[in-house]
Design a protein around this motif. Structure first.
Motif, PDB file in Angstrom:
ATOM      1  N   PHE A 102       0.861  -1.177   0.000  1.00 54.75           N
ATOM      2  CA  PHE A 102       0.000   0.000   0.000  1.00 54.75           C
ATOM      3  C   PHE A 102       0.896   1.224   0.000  1.00 54.75           C
ATOM      4  O   PHE A 102       1.825   1.331   0.822  1.00 54.75           O
ATOM      5  CB  PHE A 102      -0.893   0.007   1.241  1.00 54.75           C
ATOM      6  CG  PHE A 102      -1.550   1.344   1.482  1.00 54.75           C
ATOM      7  CD1 PHE A 102      -2.591   1.774   0.666  1.00 54.75           C
ATOM      8  CD2 PHE A 102      -1.127   2.157   2.523  1.00 54.75           C
ATOM      9  CE1 PHE A 102      -3.196   3.012   0.887  1.00 54.75           C
ATOM     10  CE2 PHE A 102      -1.733   3.397   2.745  1.00 54.75           C
ATOM     11  CZ  PHE A 102      -2.772   3.817   1.925  1.00 54.75           C
ATOM     12  N   ALA A 103       0.673   2.141  -0.912  1.00 55.72           N
ATOM     13  CA  ALA A 103       1.445   3.375  -0.963  1.00 55.72           C
ATOM     14  C   ALA A 103       0.799   4.411  -0.052  1.00 55.72           C
ATOM     15  O   ALA A 103      -0.427   4.506   0.023  1.00 55.72           O
ATOM     16  CB  ALA A 103       1.518   3.899  -2.392  1.00 55.72           C
ATOM     17  N   ASP A 104       1.627   5.185   0.635  1.00 57.31           N
ATOM     18  CA  ASP A 104       1.082   6.235   1.504  1.00 57.31           C
ATOM     19  C   ASP A 104       0.403   7.304   0.638  1.00 57.31           C
ATOM     20  O   ASP A 104       0.577   7.346  -0.579  1.00 57.31           O
ATOM     21  CB  ASP A 104       2.168   6.832   2.403  1.00 57.31           C
ATOM     22  CG  ASP A 104       3.280   7.515   1.629  1.00 57.31           C
ATOM     23  OD1 ASP A 104       3.115   7.708   0.415  1.00 57.31           O
ATOM     24  OD2 ASP A 104       4.308   7.842   2.232  1.00 57.31           O
ATOM     25  N   PRO A 105      -0.407   8.160   1.261  1.00 59.96           N
ATOM     26  CA  PRO A 105      -1.237   9.083   0.464  1.00 59.96           C
ATOM     27  C   PRO A 105      -0.471   9.948  -0.523  1.00 59.96           C
ATOM     28  O   PRO A 105      -1.002  10.287  -1.588  1.00 59.96           O
ATOM     29  CB  PRO A 105      -1.911   9.936   1.545  1.00 59.96           C
ATOM     30  CG  PRO A 105      -1.974   9.039   2.749  1.00 59.96           C
ATOM     31  CD  PRO A 105      -0.720   8.223   2.690  1.00 59.96           C
ATOM     32  N   ASP A 106       0.761  10.338  -0.216  1.00 61.86           N
ATOM     33  CA  ASP A 106       1.486  11.193  -1.168  1.00 61.86           C
ATOM     34  C   ASP A 106       2.210  10.368  -2.238  1.00 61.86           C
ATOM     35  O   ASP A 106       2.869  10.921  -3.119  1.00 61.86           O
ATOM     36  CB  ASP A 106       2.469  12.113  -0.446  1.00 61.86           C
ATOM     37  CG  ASP A 106       3.564  11.354   0.288  1.00 61.86           C
ATOM     38  OD1 ASP A 106       3.703  10.131   0.052  1.00 61.86           O
ATOM     39  OD2 ASP A 106       4.272  11.973   1.099  1.00 61.86           O
ATOM     40  N   GLY A 107       2.079   9.030  -2.140  1.00 68.82           N
ATOM     41  CA  GLY A 107       2.633   8.169  -3.176  1.00 68.82           C
ATOM     42  C   GLY A 107       4.131   8.060  -3.186  1.00 68.82           C
ATOM     43  O   GLY A 107       4.707   7.511  -4.124  1.00 68.82           O
ATOM     44  N   LEU A 108       4.797   8.531  -2.141  1.00 66.85           N
ATOM     45  CA  LEU A 108       6.252   8.539  -2.146  1.00 66.85           C
ATOM     46  C   LEU A 108       6.848   7.201  -1.726  1.00 66.85           C
ATOM     47  O   LEU A 108       7.744   6.675  -2.385  1.00 66.85           O
ATOM     48  CB  LEU A 108       6.764   9.648  -1.214  1.00 66.85           C
ATOM     49  CG  LEU A 108       8.283   9.744  -1.047  1.00 66.85           C
ATOM     50  CD1 LEU A 108       8.942  10.078  -2.394  1.00 66.85           C
ATOM     51  CD2 LEU A 108       8.639  10.794   0.006  1.00 66.85           C
ATOM     52  N   ILE A 109       6.347   6.634  -0.646  1.00 68.73           N
ATOM     53  CA  ILE A 109       6.965   5.433  -0.079  1.00 68.73           C
ATOM     54  C   ILE A 109       6.021   4.252  -0.229  1.00 68.73           C
ATOM     55  O   ILE A 109       4.883   4.292   0.264  1.00 68.73           O
ATOM     56  CB  ILE A 109       7.294   5.637   1.417  1.00 68.73           C
ATOM     57  CG1 ILE A 109       8.209   6.846   1.598  1.00 68.73           C
ATOM     58  CG2 ILE A 109       7.943   4.389   1.996  1.00 68.73           C
ATOM     59  CD1 ILE A 109       8.502   7.168   3.043  1.00 68.73           C
ATOM     60  N   PRO A 110       6.442   3.179  -0.872  1.00 71.93           N
ATOM     61  CA  PRO A 110       5.611   1.970  -0.910  1.00 71.93           C
ATOM     62  C   PRO A 110       5.616   1.305   0.462  1.00 71.93           C
ATOM     63  O   PRO A 110       6.496   1.553   1.281  1.00 71.93           O
ATOM     64  CB  PRO A 110       6.310   1.095  -1.958  1.00 71.93           C
ATOM     65  CG  PRO A 110       7.732   1.540  -1.920  1.00 71.93           C
ATOM     66  CD  PRO A 110       7.708   3.018  -1.599  1.00 71.93           C
TER      67      PRO A 110
END
Length: 382
Positions: free
Chosen positions: A215-223
Motif C-alpha cells: 500500500f502506498a502512503d497518500p502522497d505516493g512517495l513510499i511503498p
C-alpha cells in the motif's frame, strides 16, 4: 565454612556451566538474580568458581515443610538456569540437581516446587521478551476479496482490533489496514523492536503472497510492502485442529527448537509416505525446509504442519532442485528465521536478479495464544 557440594558434584556442575553456549552464559546473572531475589550481592560477573563458592554458602528457602530440609539456594539457582537452556543441557542440569538433592535428603516434592517456580518465571520472561505481534486472519471471498480480522498481542494475549463488519478487503486494502495498525503498535513497542505479522490462513491459502501485498502512503512517495517492512509468518491452525493426535508432538518439537538440527526434505520423487516416516523417525525435528516439485510441495507442507512441525520453510516460486531463498536463510538460528526471511524479501526489491526466491515461513508457537477463529464457519466472519 563447610561446602554444600562434594568435589565431584562441584566439578560436574562447573563443567556443565562452562560448556554452555556464550549466549546462555550471558543470561546466567539474570537467572541467578531471579532465583534469589532477596540476596543482596552476588558475584554474577565474576568467574564460575567464585559464583559457585558464594551460592554454596546460602541457606535454603523457607517453603519446606516442618522437619524437612530446605532447598539450598544453589539448587534453586541451578533450576532457574536450566529453564533457559535447550533440552539436552536442561536435562543434564536437572539430573545433577536431582542427584545432589537425593544425597542431601531433600524431598523430591520440594525440588519439584522450585522447578515449577523456574518454569513459571521462564514463561513470563518469554512473554516479556518476545516481540509484539499482529494477528491477521484472512478468508478468501473472491478473486481479490478477503474477509479480514485483526488482533494485536503485546505478549499478554490477543486483543481484537476493529475492522469494518461485512466489508470485503482487496489485497491493497488489507495491506493498508495492516500497515496502519502496525504503525500504531510500533509507537508503543520498545525501541528497536518491530512487531511480527502472523497471518492465519486455511490450508488452501498457505501460498497466498501476503508478504508481497503493498500500500502506498497518500502522497505516493513510499511503498509499503508488508513482508519487506515486517517479519511476516503464516500459521494454519486448521491443520493442527484436524490432527489432534499430533498436538503433543507439536509441543515436544517446539521445546527442541534451538537444539534440533534442520531437516531438509528434497528430491523430485519425495512423497507423503516418505515424509510421514521421516517425521515419525525424527520426533525432535522442529524446523523443516521443503524443496520438492511444485506438484508435491503443498501436500508435503501440509503433512509437516499437520504432524506438529512448528517451523516450515519453503519457496513458493517455481520449484527448483535447490531454492536460492531457502539456502540463503536456512542456516540461521531458528528464532532468527523470521527476520532473515524479511531481510531476503527486502533484497528482492533492490537486488531482484540476485534474489529470485519467494520464501514462505510457517511459524506455530504453542506458547502464544490464538483467538477463536470459528474455522468451520468462515461465513461468521462477515
Amino acid at each position: 565454612m563447610p561446602r554444600l557440594l562434594s568435589p565431584r558434584e562441584h566439578d560436574r556442575l562447573l563443567a556443565l556451566l562452562t560448556g554452555l553456549p556464550g549466549e546462555l552464559v550471558d543470561l546466567l546473572p539474570e537467572a541467578v538474580r531471579a532465583a534469589l531475589p532477596l540476596v543482596a550481592e552476588l558475584p554474577c560477573d565474576a568467574g564460575f568458581p567464585e559464583l559457585l563458592g558464594r551460592l554454596e554458602q546460602l541457606s535454603g528457602d523457607s517453603r519446606s515443610g516442618p522437619g524437612e530440609l530446605r532447598v539450598p539456594g544453589l539448587l534453586r539457582a541451578v533450576e532457574y538456569v536450566a529453564v533457559l537452556c535447550p533440552a539436552p543441557e536442561r536435562a543434564r542440569l536437572r539430573l545433577w540437581a536431582d542427584g545432589v538433592a537425593a544425597r542431601l535428603g531433600i524431598p523430591a516434592s520440594s525440588l519439584r516446587e522450585r522447578r515449577a517456580d523456574a518454569d513459571e518465571w521462564a514463561l513470563g520472561r518469554r512473554r516479556r521478551t518476545r516481540p509484539p505481534r499482529l494477528l491477521v486472519h484472512l478468508v478468501k471471498a473472491g478473486a481479490d476479496a478477503f474477509h479480514l480480522r485483526l488482533w494485536s498481542d503485546d505478549g499478554m494475549g490477543p486483543h481484537r482490533a476493529p475492522t469494518e463488519t461485512g466489508r470485503r478487503y482487496s489485497a491493497a486494502e488489507t495491506a493498508e489496514a495492516v500497515l496502519q495498525l502496525l504503525e500504531r503498535l510500533c509507537r508503543s513497542a520498545p525501541e528497536g523492536v518491530r512487531p511480527v505479522v502472523e497471518v492465519l490462513l486455511d490450508r488452501d491459502c498457505l501460498e497466498l503472497p501476503v508478504d508481497e501485498w503493498e500500500f502506498a502512503d497518500p502522497d505516493g512517495l513510499i511503498p509499503g510492502v508488508l513482508g519487506a517492512e515486517y517479519a511476516l509468518v503464516v500459521h494454519c491452525p486448521e491443520l493442527l485442529r484436524r490432527n489432534e493426535r499430533f498436538l503433543t508432538d507439536w509441543r515436544h518439537r517446539w521445546d527442541h527448537l534451538e537444539s534440533s538440527g534442520p531437516l531438509r526434505i528434497t528430491g523430485p520423487s519425495t512423497g507423503v509416505r516418505e515424509v510421514y516416516g521421516k517425521l515419525l523417525d525424527r520426533r525432535d525435528a522442529a524446523r523443516v525446509s521443503v524443496e520438492v516439485s511444485a506438484r508435491a510441495r503443498m501436500e508435503i507442507i501440509q503433512v509437516c504442519l499437520s504432524m506438529g512441525v512448528p517451523v516450515v520453510l519453503w519457496d513458493r516460486g517455481p520449484a527448483h532442485e535447490v531454492s536460492h531463498a531457502v539456502q540463503q536463510v536456512s542456516d540461521a538460528p531458528a528464532r532468527a528465521l523470521p527476520e532473515q526471511v524479511r531481510s531476503y524479501r527486502a533484497k528482492t526489491l533492490h537486488r531482484p536478479a540476485d534474489h529470485p526466491g519467494r520464501p514462505v515461513l510457517a511459524w506455530a508457537d504453542p506458547d502464544r495464544a490464538l483467538p477463536e477463529l470459528q474455522l468451520s464457519e468462515p461465513t461468521e466472519l462477515i
